[in-house]
Write a protein that holds these residues in place. Structure first.
Motif, short mmCIF file in Angstrom:
data_model
loop_
_atom_site.label_atom_id
_atom_site.label_comp_id
_atom_site.label_asym_id
_atom_site.label_seq_id
_atom_site.Cartn_x
_atom_site.Cartn_y
_atom_site.Cartn_z
N UNK A 68 102.69 23.26 87.45
CA UNK A 68 103.93 22.49 87.41
C UNK A 68 104.18 21.98 86.00
N UNK A 69 103.13 21.54 85.31
CA UNK A 69 103.28 21.06 83.94
C UNK A 69 103.83 22.14 83.03
N UNK A 70 103.48 23.40 83.27
CA UNK A 70 103.93 24.49 82.41
C UNK A 70 105.38 24.89 82.69
N UNK A 71 105.95 24.42 83.79
CA UNK A 71 107.34 24.78 84.12
C UNK A 71 108.31 24.32 83.06
N UNK A 72 108.10 23.12 82.53
CA UNK A 72 109.02 22.59 81.53
C UNK A 72 109.13 23.49 80.31
N UNK A 73 107.99 23.97 79.84
CA UNK A 73 107.98 24.85 78.67
C UNK A 73 108.71 26.16 78.98
N UNK A 74 108.43 26.71 80.16
CA UNK A 74 109.08 27.95 80.56
C UNK A 74 110.59 27.76 80.66
N UNK A 75 111.02 26.67 81.24
CA UNK A 75 112.46 26.41 81.39
C UNK A 75 113.15 26.27 80.04
N UNK A 76 112.47 25.63 79.09
CA UNK A 76 113.06 25.48 77.75
C UNK A 76 113.23 26.84 77.08
N UNK A 77 112.36 27.79 77.37
CA UNK A 77 112.46 29.09 76.71
C UNK A 77 113.45 30.03 77.41
N UNK A 78 113.71 29.82 78.70
CA UNK A 78 114.59 30.74 79.41
C UNK A 78 115.96 30.15 79.75
N UNK A 84 112.55 31.83 89.59
CA UNK A 84 111.71 31.40 90.71
C UNK A 84 110.35 30.98 90.19
N UNK A 85 109.91 29.82 90.69
CA UNK A 85 108.60 29.29 90.33
C UNK A 85 107.81 28.99 91.59
N UNK A 86 106.53 29.25 91.52
CA UNK A 86 105.63 28.90 92.61
C UNK A 86 104.84 27.68 92.16
N UNK A 87 105.09 26.55 92.80
CA UNK A 87 104.43 25.29 92.47
C UNK A 87 103.15 25.20 93.28
N UNK A 98 116.92 26.92 89.03
CA UNK A 98 115.54 27.30 89.30
C UNK A 98 115.30 27.18 90.80
N UNK A 99 114.43 28.02 91.30
CA UNK A 99 114.01 27.95 92.69
C UNK A 99 112.53 27.61 92.68
N UNK A 100 112.18 26.53 93.37
CA UNK A 100 110.79 26.11 93.42
C UNK A 100 110.26 26.39 94.82
#
Length: 184
Positions: free
Chosen positions: A115-125, A106-109, A130-132
């Motif tokens: 939002x820019x940091x979501x890509x990095x987080x997704x690559x690591x997990x 789950x991400x809070x946009x 994903x739920x936005x």
């Protein structure tokens, strides 16, 4: 995992519930339940009920009571028969994946930097899905504009339509980092 994705593609509405709406979720056509208020004492019985109703159960780890937010807590969930977990925490998503649980990160946009940091987080997990959130921000603007306290809508506003939607929902003003929108 594929069964859950197939289920979501066929029935895309998920019942996100606490204990107060649990029975209604079991009786609903929703095939996936996001269990927002799971607790140590009733979890196993709730999972059995859901499975008997041919539903999948995802437990929101960040909100679960009495269940550790660690590998032992994840193993406990798996032993109770939970199908997956929801969390904002990368380490829980990674741990759940290692145990073979379905993962919903789950991400809070709330702003462009986030939002820019979501890509990095997704690559690591690499969660299964994903739920936005929030899904419908104009509804929130309208609700709070009705209180009489002026609302400024900010974060992720990048187009003229998004400005007019926010203002149309009752916002008094809009804050944006998009220079072309400052001239509206």
């Amino acid at each position: 995992m594929r069964e859950i994705m197939d289920c979501l593609e066929q029935d895309p509405v998920i019942a996100a519930v606490g204990n107060d709406k649990w029975q209604r979720a079991l009786e609903s056509p929703a095939k996936v339940i996001f269990y927002m208020s799971a607790d140590l004492l009733t979890l196993e019985e709730r999972v059995k009920q859901a499975h008997n109703a041919e539903k999948y159960v995802m437990v929101h780890m960040d909100m679960a009571e009495g269940i550790g937010r660690d590998r032992t807590g994840l193993r406990f969930l798996k032993n109770c028969g939970v199908d997956g977990v929801i969390s904002t925490k990368g380490q829980l998503i990674r741990g759940a994946k290692e145990l073979g649980l379905f993962t919903v990160q789950r991400f809070f946009a709330v702003d462009s930097a986030g939002v820019e940091s979501l890509g990095e987080m997704l690559r690591s997990t690499m969660p299964d899905v994903m739920e936005i959130m929030p899904g419908v921000v104009t509804k929130v603007i309208a609700r709070f504009a009705a209180t009489g306290i002026p609302v400024i809508a900010g974060g992720l506003i990048q187009t003229k339509n998004e400005v007019t939607d926010a203002l149309g929902a009752g916002a008094t003003a809009v804050s944006t980092g998009q220079p072309e929108l400052w001239y509206m």
